[in-house]
Scaffold this motif. Sequence first.
Motif, short mmCIF file in Angstrom:
data_model
loop_
_atom_site.label_atom_id
_atom_site.label_comp_id
_atom_site.label_asym_id
_atom_site.label_seq_id
_atom_site.Cartn_x
_atom_site.Cartn_y
_atom_site.Cartn_z
N ASN A 27 0.87 -1.18 0.00
CA ASN A 27 0.00 0.00 0.00
C ASN A 27 0.91 1.23 0.00
O ASN A 27 2.12 1.12 0.17
CB ASN A 27 -0.97 -0.02 1.18
N SER A 28 0.34 2.40 -0.20
CA SER A 28 1.16 3.60 -0.40
C SER A 28 1.97 4.02 0.83
O SER A 28 2.95 4.74 0.69
CB SER A 28 0.28 4.76 -0.88
N SER A 29 1.63 3.53 1.99
CA SER A 29 2.41 3.89 3.18
C SER A 29 3.69 3.07 3.28
O SER A 29 4.65 3.48 3.94
CB SER A 29 1.58 3.66 4.46
N LEU A 30 3.71 1.90 2.65
CA LEU A 30 4.80 0.91 2.72
C LEU A 30 4.99 0.35 4.12
O LEU A 30 6.00 -0.29 4.40
CB LEU A 30 6.13 1.49 2.22
N LEU A 31 4.02 0.54 4.98
CA LEU A 31 4.18 0.14 6.39
C LEU A 31 3.50 -1.17 6.72
O LEU A 31 3.25 -1.46 7.89
CB LEU A 31 3.69 1.27 7.31
N GLY A 32 3.22 -1.97 5.71
CA GLY A 32 2.60 -3.27 5.95
C GLY A 32 1.11 -3.22 5.76
O GLY A 32 0.50 -2.17 5.76
N GLY A 33 0.53 -4.38 5.59
CA GLY A 33 -0.90 -4.48 5.38
C GLY A 33 -1.29 -5.94 5.35
O GLY A 33 -0.68 -6.76 6.02
N GLY A 43 7.65 -12.04 7.22
CA GLY A 43 8.80 -12.86 6.88
C GLY A 43 10.13 -12.13 7.01
O GLY A 43 11.14 -12.72 7.38
N ALA A 44 10.13 -10.84 6.69
CA ALA A 44 11.37 -10.06 6.72
C ALA A 44 11.77 -9.66 8.13
O ALA A 44 12.94 -9.44 8.40
CB ALA A 44 11.24 -8.82 5.84
N GLY A 45 10.79 -9.51 9.00
CA GLY A 45 11.09 -9.09 10.36
C GLY A 45 10.99 -7.58 10.54
O GLY A 45 10.74 -6.84 9.60
N PRO A 46 11.19 -7.11 11.76
CA PRO A 46 10.96 -5.70 12.09
C PRO A 46 11.91 -4.73 11.40
O PRO A 46 11.59 -3.55 11.26
CB PRO A 46 11.14 -5.65 13.60
N GLN A 47 13.04 -5.20 10.93
CA GLN A 47 13.97 -4.29 10.23
C GLN A 47 13.37 -3.75 8.95
O GLN A 47 13.66 -2.62 8.55
CB GLN A 47 15.30 -5.00 9.90
N LEU A 48 12.52 -4.55 8.29
CA LEU A 48 11.89 -4.08 7.06
C LEU A 48 10.98 -2.90 7.34
O LEU A 48 11.05 -1.88 6.66
CB LEU A 48 11.10 -5.21 6.38
N LEU A 49 10.16 -3.02 8.36
CA LEU A 49 9.28 -1.90 8.72
C LEU A 49 10.10 -0.67 9.07
O LEU A 49 9.77 0.45 8.65
CB LEU A 49 8.37 -2.29 9.89
N ALA A 50 11.18 -0.85 9.82
CA ALA A 50 12.02 0.29 10.20
C ALA A 50 12.58 0.98 8.95
O ALA A 50 12.57 2.22 8.87
CB ALA A 50 13.15 -0.18 11.11
N GLU A 51 13.05 0.20 7.96
CA GLU A 51 13.57 0.83 6.75
C GLU A 51 12.45 1.48 5.95
O GLU A 51 12.62 2.58 5.42
CB GLU A 51 14.31 -0.19 5.88
N CYS A 52 11.30 0.83 5.86
CA CYS A 52 10.17 1.41 5.12
C CYS A 52 9.74 2.75 5.71
O CYS A 52 9.31 3.64 4.96
CB CYS A 52 9.00 0.43 5.08
N ARG A 53 9.84 2.89 7.01
CA ARG A 53 9.47 4.17 7.65
C ARG A 53 10.33 5.33 7.16
O ARG A 53 9.92 6.48 7.22
CB ARG A 53 9.58 4.04 9.16
N THR A 54 11.53 5.04 6.67
CA THR A 54 12.42 6.10 6.19
C THR A 54 12.15 6.50 4.75
O THR A 54 12.73 7.47 4.26
CB THR A 54 13.90 5.66 6.30
N LEU A 55 11.27 5.78 4.05
CA LEU A 55 11.08 5.99 2.61
C LEU A 55 10.01 7.01 2.26
O LEU A 55 9.92 7.43 1.10
CB LEU A 55 10.76 4.65 1.92
N GLY A 56 9.18 7.38 3.20
CA GLY A 56 8.15 8.39 2.92
C GLY A 56 7.03 7.90 2.03
O GLY A 56 6.43 8.69 1.30
N GLY A 57 6.75 6.62 2.06
CA GLY A 57 5.66 6.08 1.25
C GLY A 57 6.07 5.91 -0.20
O GLY A 57 7.23 6.10 -0.58
N CYS A 58 5.06 5.60 -1.03
CA CYS A 58 5.32 5.36 -2.45
C CYS A 58 4.04 5.62 -3.23
O CYS A 58 2.99 5.08 -2.90
CB CYS A 58 5.78 3.91 -2.64
#
Length: 176
Positions: A27-33, A43-58
Amino acid sequence: MSIYDHIELHQGDITRLEVDAIVNAANSSLLGGGGVDGAIHRGAGPQLLAECRTLGGCPTGEAKATGGYDLPARWVVHTVGPIWKGGHKNEAALLASCYRNSLTRAAELGATTIAFPAISTGVYRYPKEDAANIALTEIVAFLERPSSIAKVYLVCFDAESLEVYRKELASRTDTT
């Protein structure tokens, strides 16, 4: 060797594939769904969410890459597919852009193998036959140009989707 020899259909869980990059139908937030997005984040673990938070969505149709963390894939390419609204809201162009931009991001990373889910065909309700046509059109066009990408996997979660992709692929490779 045909360009279609570089495309393989697979039924199963995209998070278990040992490829260089997997595509997340995000989804456009990139923060999971839900769906594949939720499975990839789990599957990726919490590091993926942490990195996605730095991307500003999509934005819809664009793609951004992150590490794969606890997944077998080295990278996750996140793309936001269009929500089906009847086909008159630029959905086809946006879906085509998802495939083009995801392949471009993966090639920029040096990936040789990439796996796609059936983008937008779940909760976003994109008609599966139309989506398969767009996916294969964009993948073939990309593979016809020089890049690092040598193999593209189209991963379907269910047998119905797999059959749709099988028929679309067969319609392109049938020489009789």
